[in-house]
Motif scaffolding. Structure first.
Motif, short mmCIF file in Angstrom:
data_model
loop_
_atom_site.label_atom_id
_atom_site.label_comp_id
_atom_site.label_asym_id
_atom_site.label_seq_id
_atom_site.Cartn_x
_atom_site.Cartn_y
_atom_site.Cartn_z
N GLU A 49 0.82 -1.21 0.00
CA GLU A 49 0.00 0.00 0.00
C GLU A 49 0.86 1.27 0.00
O GLU A 49 0.46 2.30 -0.53
CB GLU A 49 -0.95 0.02 1.20
N GLU A 53 0.74 4.19 -2.88
CA GLU A 53 0.56 5.60 -2.54
C GLU A 53 1.72 6.44 -3.07
O GLU A 53 1.52 7.57 -3.53
CB GLU A 53 0.42 5.76 -1.03
N ARG A 56 1.01 7.02 -6.64
CA ARG A 56 -0.07 8.00 -6.82
C ARG A 56 0.44 9.42 -6.60
O ARG A 56 0.14 10.34 -7.39
CB ARG A 56 -1.21 7.70 -5.85
N ARG A 77 5.31 12.06 -0.50
CA ARG A 77 5.82 10.76 -0.96
C ARG A 77 7.12 10.41 -0.26
O ARG A 77 7.29 9.29 0.24
CB ARG A 77 6.04 10.80 -2.47
#
Length: 226
Positions: A49, A53, A56, A77
């Protein structure tokens, strides 16, 4: 970003694999296979996950036209990946997001002698075949739904529909009527108040607006599923 020489060459990767195989075989003989189990637990150390992320946020930083927003996404990030002792880099020659274990790095560069197994690194392509076309297709559909809401319902719902269309296109490259409950919550609680500039009336009826968007979308021809 500027290309850095932080990707180990193929000969170094192969050498790292050979060294790992020799060490693992020797340790397994003396420890009844425990070394293999420990190695499996460490390949890689960063959760799936977190990788998703990080991807993204990287894509968000690329799509925004505001440098301050792009810097914000990159910082989020880096902090997220750093919380798992990893460091993100963009490999420019094949447009790939790479997450390296922090212990491999020194002054922003991978140290080849610290690589015990290259499997601990994570690579995510940022420009797979059809990605740009898929984004345009989804964004066009979401905009069409927002226009349909504007034609059929009150302006308060139309304004929210435009914000939700931008959110789903830019953050998830998904159709507005394909949003999960978690995505709707993220829009309602985080994105909309900060980036949608909603009126008090919009905030008061946001849940109703999301239901309206989904209902109107049922009559709009959707993008092809991928």
């Amino acid at each position: 970003m500027t290309r850095t020489n932080d990707e180990p060459p193929e000969w170094a990767k192969e050498r790292a694999r050979e060294v790992l195989a020799a060490e693992t075989d020797g340790e397994a003989e003396g420890a009844g296979g425990k070394a293999d189990d420990d190695a499996d637990d460490r390949v890689p150390d960063v959760p799936t996950e977190t990788v998703d992320e990080a991807e993204r946020l990287t894509r968000l930083a690329r799509r925004t036209e505001e440098e301050s927003a792009a810097a914000f996404y990159r910082e989020r990030r880096d902090e997220l990946v750093g919380s798992h002792d990893y460091v993100p880099r963009i490999r420019e020659d094949d447009d790939t997001l790479v997450l390296y274990p922090e212990e491999w790095m020194e002054a922003g560069t991978v140290q080849l002698d610290r690589i015990e197994t290259t499997d601990r690194a994570v690579e995510v392509s940022l420009s797979g075949p059809g990605d740009a076309d898929r984004y345009r297709e989804v964004a066009a559909y979401n905009d069409a739904v927002a226009d349909a809401v504007a034609d059929a319902r009150d302006a308060v719902h139309a304004d929210t529909a435009r914000s939700f269309a931008a959110f789903m296109s830019n953050h998830y490259v998904r159709a507005v009527d394909d949003a999960t409950p978690e995505m709707r919550e993220e829009f309602r609680e985080e994105y909309f108040p900060r980036n949608g500039w909603p009126s008090d009336e919009q905030l008061a009826v946001v849940d109703e607006s999301l239901d309206v968007i989904e209902a109107v979308a049922a009559d709009v021809d959707g993008p092809e599923t991928s």
